[in-house]
Design a protein around this motif. Sequence first.
Motif, short mmCIF file in Angstrom:
data_model
loop_
_atom_site.label_atom_id
_atom_site.label_comp_id
_atom_site.label_asym_id
_atom_site.label_seq_id
_atom_site.Cartn_x
_atom_site.Cartn_y
_atom_site.Cartn_z
N SER A 56 -16.21 -20.72 -54.76
CA SER A 56 -15.58 -22.09 -55.08
C SER A 56 -15.28 -21.77 -56.43
O SER A 56 -14.02 -22.26 -56.86
CB SER A 56 -16.99 -22.92 -55.10
N ILE A 57 -15.69 -21.03 -57.36
CA ILE A 57 -15.15 -21.01 -58.96
C ILE A 57 -13.83 -20.31 -58.72
O ILE A 57 -12.81 -20.73 -59.22
CB ILE A 57 -15.99 -20.25 -59.70
N ALA A 58 -13.74 -19.14 -57.98
CA ALA A 58 -12.34 -18.39 -57.66
C ALA A 58 -11.36 -19.35 -57.07
O ALA A 58 -10.52 -19.24 -57.75
CB ALA A 58 -12.94 -16.98 -56.94
N ARG A 59 -11.76 -20.07 -56.19
CA ARG A 59 -10.94 -20.77 -55.34
C ARG A 59 -10.27 -21.90 -56.31
O ARG A 59 -9.00 -22.25 -56.46
CB ARG A 59 -11.47 -21.37 -53.99
N LYS A 60 -11.23 -22.59 -57.13
CA LYS A 60 -10.86 -23.71 -57.81
C LYS A 60 -9.83 -23.36 -59.22
O LYS A 60 -8.69 -23.71 -59.44
CB LYS A 60 -11.99 -24.43 -58.64
N ILE A 61 -10.14 -22.08 -59.85
CA ILE A 61 -9.20 -21.44 -60.58
C ILE A 61 -8.08 -21.17 -60.21
O ILE A 61 -7.05 -21.43 -60.72
CB ILE A 61 -10.35 -20.70 -61.24
N LEU A 62 -7.80 -20.48 -58.87
CA LEU A 62 -6.63 -20.30 -58.44
C LEU A 62 -5.78 -21.60 -58.21
O LEU A 62 -4.73 -21.49 -58.33
CB LEU A 62 -6.89 -19.48 -57.15
N GLN A 63 -6.52 -22.32 -57.75
CA GLN A 63 -5.81 -23.64 -57.49
C GLN A 63 -5.23 -24.41 -58.83
O GLN A 63 -4.24 -25.02 -58.65
CB GLN A 63 -6.66 -24.70 -56.62
N GLN A 64 -6.15 -24.16 -59.73
CA GLN A 64 -5.56 -24.63 -61.10
C GLN A 64 -4.32 -23.79 -61.66
O GLN A 64 -3.41 -24.44 -62.19
CB GLN A 64 -6.75 -24.72 -62.00
N LEU A 65 -4.53 -22.53 -61.47
CA LEU A 65 -3.55 -21.69 -62.03
C LEU A 65 -2.08 -22.17 -61.19
O LEU A 65 -1.04 -21.79 -61.82
CB LEU A 65 -3.83 -20.23 -61.76
N GLU A 66 -2.27 -22.31 -59.77
CA GLU A 66 -1.32 -22.58 -59.27
C GLU A 66 -0.69 -23.69 -59.53
O GLU A 66 0.78 -24.10 -59.58
CB GLU A 66 -1.70 -22.40 -57.46
N ALA A 67 -1.41 -24.92 -59.74
CA ALA A 67 -0.86 -26.15 -60.25
C ALA A 67 -0.09 -26.16 -61.51
O ALA A 67 0.79 -26.84 -61.97
CB ALA A 67 -1.97 -27.05 -60.14
N ALA A 68 -0.74 -25.27 -62.27
CA ALA A 68 0.17 -24.87 -63.46
C ALA A 68 1.39 -24.18 -63.42
O ALA A 68 2.01 -23.97 -64.65
CB ALA A 68 -0.98 -24.11 -64.49
N GLY A 69 1.51 -23.59 -62.44
CA GLY A 69 2.73 -22.72 -62.24
C GLY A 69 2.61 -21.20 -62.51
O GLY A 69 3.81 -20.45 -62.52
N LEU A 70 1.50 -20.84 -62.65
CA LEU A 70 1.43 -19.54 -63.07
C LEU A 70 1.10 -18.51 -61.90
O LEU A 70 1.35 -17.23 -62.26
CB LEU A 70 0.05 -19.19 -64.27
N VAL A 71 0.62 -19.07 -60.99
CA VAL A 71 0.37 -18.28 -59.72
C VAL A 71 1.09 -18.86 -58.40
O VAL A 71 1.27 -20.02 -58.50
CB VAL A 71 -0.97 -18.26 -59.56
#
Length: 150
Positions: free
Chosen positions: A96-111
């Motif tokens: 869950s932590i990995a998924r949420k962080i990846l989603q946030q990084l994607e929303a920020a345009g970094l991933v």
Amino acid sequence: MVTVYDVPADKLIERLAEELRKFEEIKPPEWAKYVKTGAHKERPPQVEDWWYVRAASVLRKVYMRYPIGVSRLAALYGGKRRRGVKPPHARKGSRSIARKILQQLEAAGLVITTPKGRVISPKGQSLLDRIAKEVAVEVAKRMPEIKLYY
């Protein structure tokens, strides 16, 4: 050109965590102060801003080990589950932590998400390379003999 591979990981992650605090898309959820980071842990993290440090670490992992998914990240952040007198077994970290962080990084345009997994975006790569350059200059000031390599 200095890249992420050329600088110490701890200094890079520390500076990157400071930079990620400026992004409004990257924020710890309300439950982040109570949750353990995996089944192998006994207590939640004691550091207040551990979410940003983990996000910086995940961004570095995506840069270095692309394409990468939630399951592999959970395995990278896993550890040994101690079972009393029985031998320890490997356990994955929190998905869950990995998924949420990846989603946030994607929303920020970094991933960016691809069919094979997440990869670093051009914006994320330039951010990491810029911070790596800053860290390299900082390290070279303290250790002049390293300046030859940067």
